[in-house]
Enzyme design. Structure first.
Site: not given
Ligand code: HAX
Length: 433
Positions: A240, A270, A316, A325, A371
């Site tokens: 955003s 997002h 994250h 937050r 979140d």
């Molecule tokens: N549950 C299970 N597995 C997770 C995880 C979680 N909550 N968080 C990370 N992982 C996994 C990833 O899927 C990734 O797996 P692969 O190697 O198999 O692809 C591995 O751990 C490494 O990931 P990372 O480097 O730690 O995390 P990323 O930077 O790739 O992703 C995310 C960050 C927030 C997208 C991720 O932690 C996630 O999917 N969390 C759950 C969804 C979520 O809460 N999203 C909101 C984020 C907050 C935000 O910014 N909102 O706007």
């Protein structure tokens, strides 16, 4: 306007600082870009500048250099309120200084003066099919307001580029003033009586929002203040904020740029994560008929991971500690409704998820993000319509992105135009390396 006086006094020094940096050190290298980054969404590429907020991996977001606990403590509060004036936060984002109570109230008064929403905006929203998503309505309403833009009018008349920031600030104030009214109308149109809300000049931004939403629990005004402050800004690389910056760099006015930013916020990767996290909590509650035992929850979490799904609200891309937050909202819930069933589940998740993610060994950050809890708080106060949560996020996010828009114009940031390469060029670069 108080913010205009303040910013115009600061500008000469800022302009000199940036001009000197570019002139004397413009060719200094600040990072390399790898093929993985070029093909991988520019993750981690240092190519944006903002002085308004910075995400520190170990202490989370800092607004103008200040942590969330500091900001919540030092910003002035309305009499009897637990949370600060949102107008005070806007003052801090725009000027870099904590306001006095009078200064925060001057921003609030400016909002009250600008909060009237033209009738055609309500008509546009009413004309849309009933099943239109609240975020589509929100973005559309902002676009319907575009005719209000002073920036666009002044630009069409021929404006000196050193003046851009001035009507940009007028637009920023007018837009942020109208958003709580627009958001509350969308809520009432979609889920309640369809009444057109009216901003009360005797109440602050948070209290107005709570009243216009029709939530009569006094705690909701404080939650609204907290929520808007926490969601205001998170550096400039998120979808955003970056969209607002990119569209604004073409000198599209703040209304066009913010409408585009909201289209990005509507994406499931997002702004929609908050509703996913609440849905996950509710599915646990429904499966176990209440809060499960820790062992039952552990098993459920492992089943989720083993079926290839993530635990929503945890992990994250940048942070490596519990998101401040999240912590601020956790403390709010603990103080105001410690016995709420969903909140007790949030607490059990906090005790159970990190060790499970650590044992799995994949996530770089096992801690909760913003979140994991934000939906639970809205739900407690009766705002139970999940689809609306991203609109709330949008009202808060407007504060940060409009502040950035004003400063980008003030410091003459140019149109964005990164260079593209072809896959063959990347392959050639790989061969040479
Ligand atoms: N549950 C299970 N597995 C997770 C995880 C979680 N909550 N968080 C990370 N992982 C996994 C990833 O899927 C990734 O797996 P692969 O190697 O198999 O692809 C591995 O751990 C490494 O990931 P990372 O480097 O730690 O995390 P990323 O930077 O790739 O992703 C995310 C960050 C927030 C997208 C991720 O932690 C996630 O999917 N969390 C759950 C969804 C979520 O809460 N999203 C909101 C984020 C907050 C935000 O910014 N909102 O706007």
């Amino acid at each position: 306007m108080i913010l205009k006086e303040k910013i115009s006094a600061m500008l000469p020094e800022w302009r000199e600082r940036v001009t000197k940096l570019l002139k004397e050190h413009g060719s200094v290298v600040v990072g390399d870009v790898t093929i993985k980054q070029v093909y991988g969404g520019m993750r981690g590429v240092k190519a944006l500048v903002t002085d308004i907020s910075y995400v520190d991996p170990n202490s989370g977001i800092r607004f103008r250099g200040h942590t969330i606990p500091e900001v919540l403590e030092k910003l002035p509060k309305p009499d009897g309120a637990e949370m600060p004036y949102v107008g005070g936060l806007y003052y801090l984002l725009l000027t870099g200084e904590f306001p006095t109570k009078e200064e925060a109230e001057a921003v609030e008064a400016e909002w009250a003066k600008n909060a009237e929403v033209p009738a055609h905006v309500f008509d546009v929203l009413r004309a849309m099919p009933k099943d239109t998503h609240p975020m589509a309505l929100f973005s559309m309403a902002v676009l319907a307001l575009q005719g209000e833009s002073k920036f666009a009018r002044r630009y069409a008349e021929g404006m000196n580029k050193f003046e851009y920031w001035d009507p940009a600030l007028d637009d920023a104030m007018a837009l942020t003033a109208k958003l709580p009214v627009v958001a509350a109308f969308i809520y009432r149109l979609k889920y309640k009586d369809g009444a057109e809300p009216k901003y009360d000049p005797n109440m602050d931004y948070g209290a107005n929002f709570a009243r216009m939403m029709g939530v009569d629990n006094p705690g909701y005004a404080d939650l609204a203040r907290l929520y808007f402050i926490l969601h205001s800004d998170h550096e400039s690389g998120n979808v955003s904020a970056h969209t607002m910056h990119l569209v604004g760099s073409a000198l599209a006015d703040p209304y066009y740029a913010f409408s585009a930013a909201m289209d990005g916020l509507a994406g499931p990767l997002h702004g929609l994560a908050n509703q996913k996290a609440l849905g996950f909590l509710m599915s646990i509650r429904d499966k176990f008929g209440g809060v499960p035992s820790q062992e039952q929850l552990r098993e459920f979490l492992w089943d989720t991971l083993n079926s290839g799904q993530v635990i929503p609200g945890y992990g994250h891309a940048v942070l490596r500690v519990p998101d401040p937050r999240y912590v601020a909202q956790f403390e709010f819930a603990k103080k105001n409704f410690p016995d709420d069933e969903l909140f007790r589940l949030v607490q059990l998740m906090y005790d159970t998820v990190p060790p499970v993610l650590q044992e799995q060994g994949k996530a770089k950050n096992p801690w909760p993000n913003v979140d994991a809890i934000s939906g639970t708080l809205q739900y407690y106060y009766g705002v139970t319509e999940f689809d609306f949560y991203t609109v709330l996020f949008g009202v808060g996010r407007a504060l940060g992105v409009t502040a950035n828009y004003v400063w980008a114009r003030a410091l003459g940031q140019p149109i964005e135009r990164p260079k593209s390469l072809t896959t063959a060029m990347l392959e050639e670069a790989a061969q040479k390396a």
